[in-house]
Each structure stands twice: as C-alpha cells, then as structure tokens.
Design a protein around this motif. Structure first.
Motif, PDB file in Angstrom:
ATOM      1  N   VAL A   1       9.026   9.652   3.993  1.00  0.00           N
ATOM      2  CA  VAL A   1       8.159  10.545   4.759  1.00  0.00           C
ATOM      3  C   VAL A   1       6.861   9.831   5.126  1.00  0.00           C
ATOM      4  CG1 VAL A   1       6.815  12.681   4.681  1.00  0.00           C
ATOM      5  CG2 VAL A   1       9.130  12.652   3.801  1.00  0.00           C
ATOM      6  N   PHE A   2       6.346   9.065   4.167  1.00  0.00           N
ATOM      7  CA  PHE A   2       5.123   8.294   4.413  1.00  0.00           C
ATOM      8  C   PHE A   2       5.324   7.390   5.625  1.00  0.00           C
ATOM      9  CE2 PHE A   2       1.153   6.536   2.684  1.00  0.00           C
ATOM     10  CZ  PHE A   2       1.085   5.323   3.347  1.00  0.00           C
TER      11      PHE A   2
ATOM     12  N   LEU B   1       0.837  -1.198   0.000  1.00  0.00           N
ATOM     13  CA  LEU B   1       0.000   0.000   0.000  1.00  0.00           C
ATOM     14  C   LEU B   1       0.870   1.244   0.000  1.00  0.00           C
ATOM     15  CD1 LEU B   1      -3.321   0.231   1.478  1.00  0.00           C
ATOM     16  CD2 LEU B   1      -1.867   1.989   2.374  1.00  0.00           C
TER      17      LEU B   1
ATOM     18  N   GLU C   1       5.692   9.478   8.932  1.00  0.00           N
ATOM     19  CA  GLU C   1       4.468  10.101   9.438  1.00  0.00           C
ATOM     20  C   GLU C   1       3.443   9.068   9.866  1.00  0.00           C
ATOM     21  OE1 GLU C   1       4.233  13.353  10.132  1.00  0.00           O
ATOM     22  OE2 GLU C   1       6.329  13.314   9.485  1.00  0.00           O
ATOM     23  N   ALA C   2       3.319   7.975   9.072  1.00  0.00           N
ATOM     24  CA  ALA C   2       2.376   6.921   9.438  1.00  0.00           C
ATOM     25  C   ALA C   2       2.792   6.305  10.777  1.00  0.00           C
ATOM     26  CB  ALA C   2       2.322   5.842   8.352  1.00  0.00           C
TER      27      ALA C   2
ATOM     28  N   ASP D   1       4.017   1.512  -1.013  1.00  0.00           N
ATOM     29  CA  ASP D   1       4.743   1.651  -2.265  1.00  0.00           C
ATOM     30  C   ASP D   1       3.831   2.136  -3.384  1.00  0.00           C
ATOM     31  OD1 ASP D   1       6.990  -1.179  -1.673  1.00  0.00           O
ATOM     32  OD2 ASP D   1       7.088   0.924  -1.077  1.00  0.00           O
ATOM     33  N   ALA D   2       2.536   1.767  -3.315  1.00  0.00           N
ATOM     34  CA  ALA D   2       1.605   2.204  -4.359  1.00  0.00           C
ATOM     35  C   ALA D   2       1.211   3.663  -4.187  1.00  0.00           C
ATOM     36  CB  ALA D   2       0.350   1.337  -4.351  1.00  0.00           C
ATOM     37  N   SER D   3       0.997   4.092  -2.950  1.00  0.00           N
ATOM     38  CA  SER D   3       0.427   5.432  -2.794  1.00  0.00           C
ATOM     39  C   SER D   3       1.423   6.513  -2.412  1.00  0.00           C
ATOM     40  CB  SER D   3      -0.717   5.407  -1.780  1.00  0.00           C
ATOM     41  OG  SER D   3      -0.281   4.782  -0.611  1.00  0.00           O
ATOM     42  N   ALA D   4       2.616   6.155  -1.947  1.00  0.00           N
ATOM     43  CA  ALA D   4       3.506   7.192  -1.432  1.00  0.00           C
ATOM     44  C   ALA D   4       4.343   7.857  -2.510  1.00  0.00           C
ATOM     45  CB  ALA D   4       4.427   6.598  -0.371  1.00  0.00           C
ATOM     46  N   LEU D   5       4.375   9.196  -2.468  1.00  0.00           N
ATOM     47  CA  LEU D   5       5.262   9.944  -3.352  1.00  0.00           C
ATOM     48  C   LEU D   5       6.659   9.993  -2.747  1.00  0.00           C
ATOM     49  CD1 LEU D   5       3.105  13.007  -4.397  1.00  0.00           C
ATOM     50  CD2 LEU D   5       3.800  11.095  -5.799  1.00  0.00           C
ATOM     51  N   ASP D   6       6.698   9.970  -1.425  1.00  0.00           N
ATOM     52  CA  ASP D   6       7.969   9.976  -0.717  1.00  0.00           C
ATOM     53  C   ASP D   6       7.869   8.909   0.360  1.00  0.00           C
ATOM     54  OD1 ASP D   6      10.136  10.449   1.042  1.00  0.00           O
ATOM     55  OD2 ASP D   6      10.184  12.563   0.486  1.00  0.00           O
TER      56      ASP D   6
END
Lengths: 263, 201
Positions: free
Chosen positions: A212-213, A202, A216-217, A204-209
């Motif tokens: 940072v993802f 998930l 923050e998560a 790898d599919a949605s994160a631009l960075d």
C-alpha cells in the motif's frame, strides 16, 4: 521491415488503451485498487526477486563505485532518454521548456561527452521529468487502474503507455548497440536500483503495509509530477467532512454506546 | 451614541475577532520546528537516539495535533473505537512520530531549512510551504498544513515532495485495520517504534 512491424504493433496497443483513459484527473488519490489481489501477488514476486538478486547486486555496485561514477552513469542514461522529455514537453504545450530541453540534450550530448557530464544545468538548463503518462495526465486522463508490473514495479493503465512511447524516443532505439546491448541494459537496471536504495530502505523501515505504501507513494508522486511540483490547493485540503468534530474524544463522536463495529 | 461612534465600536469589535489567535504565525511555528530539527541534527551523534528523542518529544507533542491526525487517518474506523482505544491510539501514534524524527534526523551535512510561502486553505487552515536545501543542491519541498487549536497553530499534515503523510498513512493503516483489526494496527505501530529505537545510534 521488422522494425516497422514492431512500431505498428506498439502503436496499435497504444490506441487500444486510449478508450480506457477517460475521466478528469482526480485531485484526491482514491484507495481504489480493483486489481489488488493480482497486484499484491506481483509485488510479492518483485520483492522476492529484488531481495534475492537486485538488492545484493546494487549493494555491491555501490560499494565498488564512487558516487561520481554513479552520477555519470545516471547522467548517461538520463540523457539517452531525454528526447522523450522533449517530445512530452511539446505534447503538453510547454514549448519554451521544449526548446530549453532540446538545447540541454544537445549540450550534454556534445560538451557533456555523450551525456556522461551535465554542463547544461550549469548553463541554466535544468533537468525536467516528463513522460507520456504525465502527458496523458495533463490532457485530463486519470490513472485508469493501478498496476503492479513485473520488474518495473508500480504503474497504471495510463502510465504504462510510457513504456511503449519512451522505447522509441530513446537514443538506443536508433543506434546499433551490437554486443553491448545486454551489458548496457544490465548496467542501467543496477544503477537505477542503486539510486532507489535509500528510498526502498525508508519504505521497509516505515511501512506497515509495503504494498500500500508503494502504491500510494507512487500515485502521489505521479500527481506531483503532472502538476510539475505545484500542487493545487485541493491536494492540501483535508477530507474530514465525515467526522467534523472538534474534540476527537467527544461523546457524540462515538458510533454507538457499545463502541460500535469497525466497517 | 452617535452613529459614527457606534460604527467605530462595531469595527473594533470585529477587529478583535480577526486578531491572530496567538502571537505566533503559522510560518513562525514551522521556523521554530525547523530550528529544533537543526539543533537535533547538528548534535545528532552526541545526543544519540535517546537524546534526540528527548528533545523532540515535547516539541512534537506541542506542534503536531496528533489526536486530530489520528481521527483523520483512521477515518470511519475511529467511530468504532471506545475512548480508551482512542487514547491508546493517539499515544502510540505520537510515539511513532517522535521515533521517526529522532531516527531519521541523525546527522548534519550543512542542510538548511527555508520557509517559502504561507497561504490560507479552507476551514481556517493554513498551508506553509518550506524547503530543505541539501548541500549538493537537492531540494526537498516540505509543505505543512496547520490548523488552529485552542489559540495555537498546530501541524495536521506534512507533504514531502508532494507525498502526503496523511494520505499515505490513511491508506496503509486502513489496510492493516481491515486485515488485522485495531489491535493489529497498534501492534504494528509499537513494533515500528521499537525498531527505530533499536536500529538507531
């Protein structure tokens, strides 16, 4: 004798970290990351190792085992670590929960055949997630600084203390594992990685960075755990006092006529 | 006019100010959105990605205040954008939201949604707490923050299991803008939209 020395060293390390854990637990996660350069480097290393070794190993493990088998393995290791949950329940003054969790550990270890099964949940004793980092958070410590650890991944000055504490509340600390020590550790790592597979996909599919993802998560998850899922309203307030404009496209929302600079 | 009569008129006047903005309560908005998600999930395979996308697009356009979300996500970077860039940003962001839902809600396994609680937040916003119940007993908490916009309640944040989409995006997009500028961000977002369309069935 050696064991006692190891414990002493760990306690001293723990004590050394405590002065850094000042400050009230912040309600809004900041994006401060004083060690960002180092952390990003470690993230890259972890990611390469993961893609090279752990991910294929985990995929193979998932393909060759049933979900039931993996659930049992997860139950087994979660149960072995459960005395740590009881300890942190007590330290957070959640005494009723500590009682329930002690009973849960006892039931799952006995009727649950060494922790492979989870009859305790059926009996109304659900699993709780408490660790020493959360305990420090409940006591008022903020994260200190964000740390990306080798292998373990995201952590913080506050939460890394649990690595020390949980090692001597784990059942395997007290049992001689003999030749099974390494296989047990490897199975734990692979099973844990397998459980994280869908979350990693998930990200790898949605994160631009992705770094940072992950950071923050992780921070938000910790805050959520410290509050046991009951986030106070401040967590839901939106921090928009800097641009309190009703219409995002209004003229006066521009920095200046030329379009301004991004800084 | 008698004092009592004036008093009653005043009360009526005040009452008209506090009547709901629309017939829909914030929890109704979430119920309606959940119903759409369930519909999409149940028919996921027949619809395929594009079918799911086409059903979700108008609903997300209506229910999510993407312009406001973009402003919050970009924070101070928003000030530096001209109107054309802002409109483009909102458009790509909305596209990504639709693509994300269309990509992820691609099957049905007996899940149900349940609105649990509504309570007010500051500045006239509302928090609606809901749950996604999986058949194996797992619960995903989905908390929505809504605010009034021209007579309707619109979603400005989704917090899933304690993870705020807004905070996550703000940190991520901020890092991307700092490194690659706004064009880099737009490029990255468009790539994500494309990836959802290509990956999905």
């Amino acid at each position: 004798m050696f064991l006692r020395k190891v414990i002493l060293v760990r306690l001293v390390l723990l004590g050394a970290l405590v002065p850094f854990l000042h400050g009230c637990a912040t309600t809004q996660a900041t994006t401060e990351d004083p060690l960002e350069e180092v952390n990003r480097g470690m993230y890259a290393v972890n990611d390469s190792l993961d893609k090279a070794f752990m991910a294929p190993l985990a995929e193979s493990y998932i393909e060759n085992t049933s979900e039931g088998f993996r659930d049992s393995v997860t139950n087994f290791y979660d149960n072995a670590a459960y005395p740590g949950v009881v300890l942190n329940d007590i330290l957070q003054f959640k005494l009723v929960q500590a009682g329930g969790d002690s009973l849960r550990f006892f039931i799952n270890s006995t009727i649950g055949i060494g922790g492979l099964l989870d009859p305790a949940t059926e009996f109304g004793l659900p699993e709780h997630d408490e660790d020493f980092g959360q305990t420090l958070g409940v006591w008022g410590a903020d994260e200190g600084v964000f740390l990306m650890l080798p292998l373990y991944g995201p952590s913080s000055l506050r939460d890394v203390t649990d690595l020390v504490v949980s090692s001597f509340t784990n059942v395997f600390f007290f049992i001689e594992t003999g030749p099974f020590g390494i296989p047990l550790t490897v199975l734990d790592m692979v099973n844990t990685r397998a459980n994280l597979s869908s979350a990693i996909r998930l990200r790898d599919a949605s994160a631009l960075d992705p770094y940072v993802f992950t950071r923050e998560a992780f921070r938000q998850k910790r805050t959520n755990l410290i509050h046991d899922g009951n986030l106070p309203d401040e967590e839901f307030e939106l921090d928009d006092d800097q641009a309190d404009v009703d219409d995002p496209f209004a003229e006066d929302a521009y920095a200046d006529g030329t379009g301004g600079s991004i800084n | 006019m008698s004092r009592q009569f004036r008093y009653i008129l005043c009360l009526l006047g005040l009452f008209s100010l506090v009547t709901p903005l629309s017939a829909e309560e914030p929890s109704d908005v979430i119920d309606a959105f959940d119903a759409t998600l369930l519909q999409v999930m149940r028919n996921a395979e027949e619809l395929g990605y594009q079918g799911r996308h086409d059903i979700l697009a108008p609903v997300i356009g209506k229910r999510f205040d993407s312009a406001y979300i973009c402003r919050l996500v970009l924070g101070r970077h928003w000030r530096g954008l001209d109107e054309a860039q802002r409109r483009e940003m909102v458009q790509v962001f909305t596209e990504l939201t639709i693509a994300t839902y269309a990509g992820r809600f691609d099957g049905y396994d007996g899940q149900t949604f349940k609105v649990v609680q509504s309570r007010p937040l500051k500045r006239g916003r509302m928090l609606v707490r809901s749950e996604l119940l999986e058949t194996d007993g797992d619960i995903v908490t989905l908390d929505y923050v809504l605010q009034p916009d021209e007579g309707e309640w619109r979603i400005v944040n989704v917090v899933a299991n304690g993870i705020s989409d807004l905070s996550l995006k703000r940190a991520e997009y901020g890092a991307v803008v700092k490194r690659d500028g706004i064009d880099g961000l737009l490029r990255g977002l468009r790539e994500k939209v494309k990836a959802y369309a290509e990956d999905a069935s």
